[in-house]
Design a protein around this motif. Structure first.
Motif, PDB file in Angstrom:
ATOM      1  N   GLU A 155       2.461 -20.276   5.498  1.00 57.41           N
ATOM      2  CA  GLU A 155       1.300 -21.209   4.193  1.00 57.41           C
ATOM      3  C   GLU A 155      -0.061 -20.489   4.609  1.00 57.41           C
ATOM      4  O   GLU A 155      -0.764 -20.199   3.631  1.00 57.41           O
ATOM      5  CB  GLU A 155       0.844 -22.948   4.259  1.00 57.41           C
ATOM      6  CG  GLU A 155       2.208 -23.311   4.117  1.00 57.41           C
ATOM      7  CD  GLU A 155       3.352 -23.544   5.033  1.00 57.41           C
ATOM      8  OE1 GLU A 155       3.143 -22.924   5.913  1.00 57.41           O
ATOM      9  OE2 GLU A 155       4.329 -24.058   4.725  1.00 57.41           O
ATOM     10  N   ALA A 156      -0.021 -20.226   5.491  1.00 56.98           N
ATOM     11  CA  ALA A 156      -1.700 -19.367   6.254  1.00 56.98           C
ATOM     12  C   ALA A 156      -1.963 -17.805   6.142  1.00 56.98           C
ATOM     13  O   ALA A 156      -2.753 -17.629   4.952  1.00 56.98           O
ATOM     14  CB  ALA A 156      -2.202 -19.474   7.643  1.00 56.98           C
ATOM     15  N   GLU A 157      -0.575 -16.762   6.178  1.00 54.78           N
ATOM     16  CA  GLU A 157      -0.633 -16.274   5.530  1.00 54.78           C
ATOM     17  C   GLU A 157      -0.441 -15.868   3.372  1.00 54.78           C
ATOM     18  O   GLU A 157      -1.124 -15.393   3.608  1.00 54.78           O
ATOM     19  CB  GLU A 157       0.724 -14.826   6.065  1.00 54.78           C
ATOM     20  CG  GLU A 157       0.714 -13.929   5.799  1.00 54.78           C
ATOM     21  CD  GLU A 157      -0.198 -12.591   5.360  1.00 54.78           C
ATOM     22  OE1 GLU A 157      -0.123 -11.811   4.532  1.00 54.78           O
ATOM     23  OE2 GLU A 157      -1.153 -13.558   6.443  1.00 54.78           O
ATOM     24  N   ARG A 158      -0.154 -16.748   2.994  1.00 58.34           N
ATOM     25  CA  ARG A 158      -0.326 -17.085   1.537  1.00 58.34           C
ATOM     26  C   ARG A 158      -1.503 -16.615   1.165  1.00 58.34           C
ATOM     27  O   ARG A 158      -1.732 -16.586   0.184  1.00 58.34           O
ATOM     28  CB  ARG A 158       0.678 -17.886   1.208  1.00 58.34           C
ATOM     29  CG  ARG A 158       2.319 -17.197   1.401  1.00 58.34           C
ATOM     30  CD  ARG A 158       2.962 -18.353  -0.061  1.00 58.34           C
ATOM     31  NE  ARG A 158       3.186 -19.677   0.149  1.00 58.34           N
ATOM     32  CZ  ARG A 158       4.431 -20.143   1.118  1.00 58.34           C
ATOM     33  NH1 ARG A 158       4.802 -19.537   1.619  1.00 58.34           N
ATOM     34  NH2 ARG A 158       4.569 -21.916   1.402  1.00 58.34           N
ATOM     35  N   ASP A 159      -2.138 -18.041   1.677  1.00 55.65           N
ATOM     36  CA  ASP A 159      -3.882 -18.603   1.121  1.00 55.65           C
ATOM     37  C   ASP A 159      -4.425 -16.622   1.594  1.00 55.65           C
ATOM     38  O   ASP A 159      -5.364 -16.381   0.816  1.00 55.65           O
ATOM     39  CB  ASP A 159      -4.408 -18.936   2.179  1.00 55.65           C
ATOM     40  CG  ASP A 159      -3.726 -20.748   1.197  1.00 55.65           C
ATOM     41  OD1 ASP A 159      -3.250 -20.680   0.191  1.00 55.65           O
ATOM     42  OD2 ASP A 159      -4.352 -21.897   1.693  1.00 55.65           O
ATOM     43  N   ASP A 169      -9.796  -9.730   7.404  1.00 51.00           N
ATOM     44  CA  ASP A 169      -9.432  -8.719   8.818  1.00 51.00           C
ATOM     45  C   ASP A 169      -8.983  -9.945   9.642  1.00 51.00           C
ATOM     46  O   ASP A 169      -7.777 -10.086  10.568  1.00 51.00           O
ATOM     47  CB  ASP A 169      -9.570  -7.671   8.910  1.00 51.00           C
ATOM     48  CG  ASP A 169      -8.927  -6.906   7.444  1.00 51.00           C
ATOM     49  OD1 ASP A 169      -8.219  -7.155   6.708  1.00 51.00           O
ATOM     50  OD2 ASP A 169     -10.061  -6.133   7.003  1.00 51.00           O
ATOM     51  N   TRP A 170     -10.217 -10.161   9.873  1.00 54.48           N
ATOM     52  CA  TRP A 170     -10.996 -11.106  11.088  1.00 54.48           C
ATOM     53  C   TRP A 170      -9.978 -12.529  11.628  1.00 54.48           C
ATOM     54  O   TRP A 170      -9.098 -12.875  12.258  1.00 54.48           O
ATOM     55  CB  TRP A 170     -12.005 -11.567  11.310  1.00 54.48           C
ATOM     56  CG  TRP A 170     -12.283 -12.915  12.432  1.00 54.48           C
ATOM     57  CD1 TRP A 170     -13.303 -13.970  12.222  1.00 54.48           C
ATOM     58  CD2 TRP A 170     -12.011 -12.787  13.898  1.00 54.48           C
ATOM     59  NE1 TRP A 170     -12.991 -14.695  12.576  1.00 54.48           N
ATOM     60  CE2 TRP A 170     -12.892 -14.166  13.775  1.00 54.48           C
ATOM     61  CE3 TRP A 170     -11.842 -12.023  14.135  1.00 54.48           C
ATOM     62  CZ2 TRP A 170     -12.802 -14.352  15.227  1.00 54.48           C
ATOM     63  CZ3 TRP A 170     -10.943 -12.571  15.868  1.00 54.48           C
ATOM     64  CH2 TRP A 170     -11.760 -13.600  16.742  1.00 54.48           C
ATOM     65  N   LEU A 171      -9.500 -12.876   9.730  1.00 58.87           N
ATOM     66  CA  LEU A 171      -8.648 -14.973  10.128  1.00 58.87           C
ATOM     67  C   LEU A 171      -7.284 -14.198  10.350  1.00 58.87           C
ATOM     68  O   LEU A 171      -6.539 -15.200  10.638  1.00 58.87           O
ATOM     69  CB  LEU A 171      -9.305 -15.367   9.112  1.00 58.87           C
ATOM     70  CG  LEU A 171     -10.293 -15.668   8.378  1.00 58.87           C
ATOM     71  CD1 LEU A 171     -11.177 -16.321   7.258  1.00 58.87           C
ATOM     72  CD2 LEU A 171     -11.052 -16.878  10.026  1.00 58.87           C
ATOM     73  N   GLU A 172      -6.690 -12.895   9.294  1.00 59.38           N
ATOM     74  CA  GLU A 172      -5.591 -12.821   9.384  1.00 59.38           C
ATOM     75  C   GLU A 172      -5.064 -12.499  10.879  1.00 59.38           C
ATOM     76  O   GLU A 172      -4.225 -12.720  11.343  1.00 59.38           O
ATOM     77  CB  GLU A 172      -5.352 -12.025   8.341  1.00 59.38           C
ATOM     78  CG  GLU A 172      -3.624 -12.159   8.106  1.00 59.38           C
ATOM     79  CD  GLU A 172      -3.738 -10.827   6.718  1.00 59.38           C
ATOM     80  OE1 GLU A 172      -2.739 -10.829   5.974  1.00 59.38           O
ATOM     81  OE2 GLU A 172      -4.360  -9.820   6.798  1.00 59.38           O
ATOM     82  N   ARG A 180      -8.455 -22.643   3.840  1.00 57.63           N
ATOM     83  CA  ARG A 180      -7.423 -23.559   3.948  1.00 57.63           C
ATOM     84  C   ARG A 180      -6.621 -22.406   4.977  1.00 57.63           C
ATOM     85  O   ARG A 180      -5.065 -23.157   5.425  1.00 57.63           O
ATOM     86  CB  ARG A 180      -6.908 -23.913   1.708  1.00 57.63           C
ATOM     87  CG  ARG A 180      -5.341 -24.530   2.704  1.00 57.63           C
ATOM     88  CD  ARG A 180      -5.084 -24.958   1.630  1.00 57.63           C
ATOM     89  NE  ARG A 180      -3.999 -24.335   0.896  1.00 57.63           N
ATOM     90  CZ  ARG A 180      -3.741 -24.325  -0.310  1.00 57.63           C
ATOM     91  NH1 ARG A 180      -3.682 -25.294  -1.493  1.00 57.63           N
ATOM     92  NH2 ARG A 180      -3.265 -23.099  -1.189  1.00 57.63           N
ATOM     93  N   GLY A 181      -6.055 -20.801   4.322  1.00 56.73           N
ATOM     94  CA  GLY A 181      -5.759 -20.519   5.451  1.00 56.73           C
ATOM     95  C   GLY A 181      -6.011 -20.708   7.022  1.00 56.73           C
ATOM     96  O   GLY A 181      -5.076 -20.585   7.034  1.00 56.73           O
TER      97      GLY A 181
END
Length: 299
Positions: free
Chosen positions: A78-82, A97-100, A66-67
């Motif tokens: 919202e992405a960072e919260r997930d 780490d990759w997605l963030e 979902r993030g």
């Protein structure tokens, strides 16, 4: 220069004759957010994953999914919260780490992106896409040398490097003051992808900016006549002839202005560059425009 440099000015005889750097990251974020709002499929996917999370709130994979959907939709907070929730559940999961890192790049948080992507690359040193994202973050963070190093690593770790990867590396090398190395990169790309227009255009611009007019002529010589009738290529040829103090340069500029007026096909970037030219341009003015044209390239 590229093997094509054996072409000469004769190859051009008889032939008639760049975007501004990205806006600040906040504007990019707004633009991407607006794009995301136009994708109901993403909204539907977010709803479906949110429903699943309601049933399995401690499922880190669902939170990451979902993030990343939020990221693609331009919803950075919202992405960072997930991602933060997933990290609290699986603190050693390198995928976070990759997605963030991608999220930080998209949101214009380049310093944070470099930190988390560096950590991810340490765990996955052959991840070509991670090098590309970190290169983008370093480029946007005004570190062209660091970006060049990462673009090079992206090519080295890719099984099938695309023309755009060579183009990005050449742009970063040139911006780092390494015009010769940039040309070598382009030549390598052209060896792999002969006639690739995006590489030829960059090669001409870098060569003109470096006052290597013979090399620029050689690159132009590998374009079909139909391409040389397009305004962006007519401008390059006119600048080149002007810098070489050719008597025909005035005719080429006149032809370019007529072509744009008749077709209405002049791009905004070409028109802006043409507007910088005096009615009777001299080599110094042409070189100044050529430098602007070269500097406008983005990886």
């Amino acid at each position: 220069m590229w093997r094509a440099c054996r072409s000469s000015e004769r190859a051009l005889k008889g032939r008639a004759c760049v975007r501004i750097r990205s806006l600040i990251a906040g504007c990019l974020a707004l633009a991407l957010g607006a794009q995301g709002a136009a994708h109901p499929d993403l909204e539907l996917q977010i709803e479906e994953v949110s429903s699943a999370i309601g049933e399995r709130p401690l499922d880190a994979d669902l939170l990451l999914k979902r993030g990343d959907l939020y990221r693609r939709h331009g919803q950075w907070l919202e992405a960072e919260r997930d991602f933060a929730s997933a990290r609290s559940l699986e603190p050693d999961n390198p995928e976070i780490d990759w997605l963030e890192g991608r999220l930080f790049v998209d949101a214009g948080q380049n310093g944070e992106a470099v930190v988390v992507l560096t950590r991810f690359i340490e765990s996955a040193p052959a991840h070509s896409a991670a090098y590309r994202y970190r290169a983008k973050a370093r480029w946007l963070g005004n570190d062209p040398q660091g970006a060049a190093n990462d673009f090079f690593a992206a090519i080295e770790t890719s099984m099938r490097p695309a023309p755009a990867m060579y183009r990005s590396l050449a742009i970063a090398r040139n911006a780092s003051g390494q015009a010769t190395q940039a040309q070598l990169v382009i030549d390598e790309g052209l060896d792999r992808f002969p006639g690739e227009i995006s590489l030829l255009g960059l090669a001409v611009d870098i060569s003109i900016a470096a006052n290597q007019t013979d090399a620029a002529l050689a690159y132009l010589g590998h374009l079909p006549d139909s391409s040389l009738q397009l305004p962006q290529w007519m401008l390059r040829e006119a600048l080149l002839r002007c810098i070489r103090e050719s008597d025909s340069s005035q005719d080429h500029f006149a032809a370019l202005r007529v072509e744009g007026a008749l077709r209405g096909s002049m791009s905004e970037s070409v028109q802006k560059l043409l507007d910088q030219m005096p009615l009777q341009p001299d080599p110094a003015a042409c070189r100044s425009v050529a430098l602007s044209m070269c500097a406008s390239h983005e990886p």
